[in-house]
Design an enzyme around this catalytic site. Structure first.
Site, mmCIF file in Angstrom:
data_model
loop_
_atom_site.group_PDB
_atom_site.id
_atom_site.type_symbol
_atom_site.label_atom_id
_atom_site.label_comp_id
_atom_site.label_asym_id
_atom_site.label_seq_id
_atom_site.Cartn_x
_atom_site.Cartn_y
_atom_site.Cartn_z
ATOM 1 N N LYS A 90 0.773 -1.094 0.083
ATOM 2 C CA LYS A 90 0.072 0.067 -0.117
ATOM 3 C C LYS A 90 0.726 1.283 -0.072
ATOM 4 O O LYS A 90 1.187 2.036 0.990
ATOM 5 C CB LYS A 90 -0.960 0.024 1.268
HETATM 6 N N1 PPE Z 1 -7.715 -1.603 -3.133
HETATM 7 C C1 PPE Z 1 -7.050 -0.537 -2.953
HETATM 8 C C2 PPE Z 1 -6.264 0.112 -4.142
HETATM 9 C C3 PPE Z 1 -7.303 0.317 -1.667
HETATM 10 O O1 PPE Z 1 -6.679 1.406 -1.667
HETATM 11 C C4 PPE Z 1 -8.038 -0.381 -0.721
HETATM 12 C C5 PPE Z 1 -8.184 0.327 0.548
HETATM 13 C C6 PPE Z 1 -8.627 -1.789 -0.907
HETATM 14 C C7 PPE Z 1 -8.459 -2.118 -1.794
HETATM 15 C C8 PPE Z 1 -9.247 -2.133 0.556
HETATM 16 O O2 PPE Z 1 -8.285 -2.681 1.213
HETATM 17 P P1 PPE Z 1 -8.621 -2.552 2.960
HETATM 18 O O3 PPE Z 1 -8.825 -1.294 3.196
HETATM 19 O O4 PPE Z 1 -7.637 -3.362 3.548
HETATM 20 O O5 PPE Z 1 -10.033 -3.383 2.921
HETATM 21 N N2 PPE Z 1 -8.045 1.855 0.410
HETATM 22 C C9 PPE Z 1 -7.972 2.791 1.566
HETATM 23 C C10 PPE Z 1 -7.627 3.995 1.126
HETATM 24 C C11 PPE Z 1 -8.732 4.995 0.541
HETATM 25 C C12 PPE Z 1 -8.064 6.564 0.529
HETATM 26 O O6 PPE Z 1 -9.006 7.192 -0.275
HETATM 27 O O7 PPE Z 1 -7.221 6.897 1.136
HETATM 28 C C13 PPE Z 1 -8.873 2.691 2.564
HETATM 29 O O8 PPE Z 1 -10.127 2.082 2.241
HETATM 30 O O9 PPE Z 1 -8.674 3.201 3.632
#
Ligand code: PPE
Length: 303
Positions: free
Chosen positions: A149
């Site tokens: 991330k």
């Molecule tokens: N894919 C991506 C690209 C992504 O950024 C997130 C979270 C997910 C999948 C889902 O992951 P999880 O949160 O572990 O279930 N995106 C984060 C950032 C959002 C933002 O705009 O900043 C979030 O949901 O916190």
């Protein structure tokens, strides 16, 4: 920031911060909820673990332990008097060394908390959103590290988000470099077809989402079969139901993709059931998922 509690307006970095120029940072998105057990951080340890993995993939040693970051977050939430909030830890190459070789630059760590409402809108969570498949492909695993991330990698999501926003849709769905369905700009994706649930596998360049894992566990507990496999673009249109999951977004039904109605055009029964069970888990209403909650402890200080 770097072990100190700093007032919001003083939480600043130098303009020559390495991460600002080259995207050399990794971060997390975590939420804390007002639950029946008190303020509790959802799957906190898993998020911190992923932060360490993301950092390691970019050769950034985090100068704190996981437990230190966990407890600092508890104290931060308590000091800010928040019952529910979004939590953003970020680890980045700091000020001190310019140029692409980053290993001489310091590794800075900050954690911020703030109240953040429904990411794709309250109405979106209730009635579903309209999404568009982006012309931008998700970063390929031979150029970057989809499993990390990392800040710089989000330029990909930002391009997809801007494109779909300008086209009048609420969210982007990205295909991977093979043309398979990958994920939303900030969410993982699930489709429901003839009673079975499908989601792209790790090899489809997805972020290993913690909400994705939670949704898979909940779906299994509700008696659904969840299959990780490649998903073709047309399968999105043919699905009975589609939903997106992420920490910020939580669980959001998708009612339309590329102007094709999904199912009846309203959130379907499987989506609604998983969403309700997920909301219960987040708010501590189901003891089965209490293990997922890190209840915020008021720090005991001598002074
Ligand atoms: N894919 C991506 C690209 C992504 O950024 C997130 C979270 C997910 C999948 C889902 O992951 P999880 O949160 O572990 O279930 N995106 C984060 C950032 C959002 C933002 O705009 O900043 C979030 O949901 O916190």
């Amino acid at each position: 920031m770097n072990g100190e509690f700093v007032a919001w307006e003083d939480a600043k970095v130098h303009v020559l911060t390495h991460g600002l120029h080259y995207g050399t940072g990794v971060f997390e998105g975590i939420r804390a909820y007002d639950t029946q057990l008190g303020t509790a951080i959802f799957r906190h340890r898993e998020h911190i673990e992923r932060l360490f993995k993301s950092a390691e993939l970019y050769y950034m040693p985090i100068p704190f332990g996981a437990e230190e970051l966990r407890l600092a977050t508890h104290e931060l939430i308590t000091r800010n008097g928040l019952q529910a909030c979004y939590i953003r830890p970020i680890v980045f190459r700091g000020y001190g060394q310019m140029g692409l070789f980053p290993l001489e630059a310091p590794v800075d760590v900050a954690i911020a908390v703030w109240e953040w409402g429904a990411y794709l809108g309250e109405e979106g969570k209730r009635t579903g959103i309209r999404a568009k498949v982006s012309s931008w492909r998700r970063i390929s695993p031979d150029s970057l590290l989809p499993a990390s991330k990392a800040s710089g990698q989000y330029l990909n999501s930002v391009l997809a988000k801007i494109e779909t926003h300008k086209a009048g849709y609420e969210e982007a769905i990205l295909l991977d470099d093979q043309g398979h369905v990958c994920e939303g700009s900030g969410e993982n994706i699930f489709i429901v077809r003839e009673g079975r649930i499908f989601t792209p596998p790790q090899t489809a360049s997805i972020l290993d989402g913690i909400t994705r894992r939670s949704a898979m566990a909940i779906a299994a507990d509700l008696g659904h079969e969840v299959v990780e496999r490649d998903i073709g673009r047309a399968e999105l249109y043919l699905a009975d139901e589609v939903f997106l999951v992420g920490t910020a977004a939580e669980l959001v039904p998708v009612r339309e993709i590329d102007d094709h109605a999904i199912g009846t055009g309203a959130p379907g029964p499987v989506t609604v059931a998983i969403q309700a069970a997920y909301e219960d888990a987040l708010h501590g209403r189901n003891p089965r998922y209490h293990d997922w909650l890190d209840v915020v402890q008021v720090p005991s200080r001598a002074a």
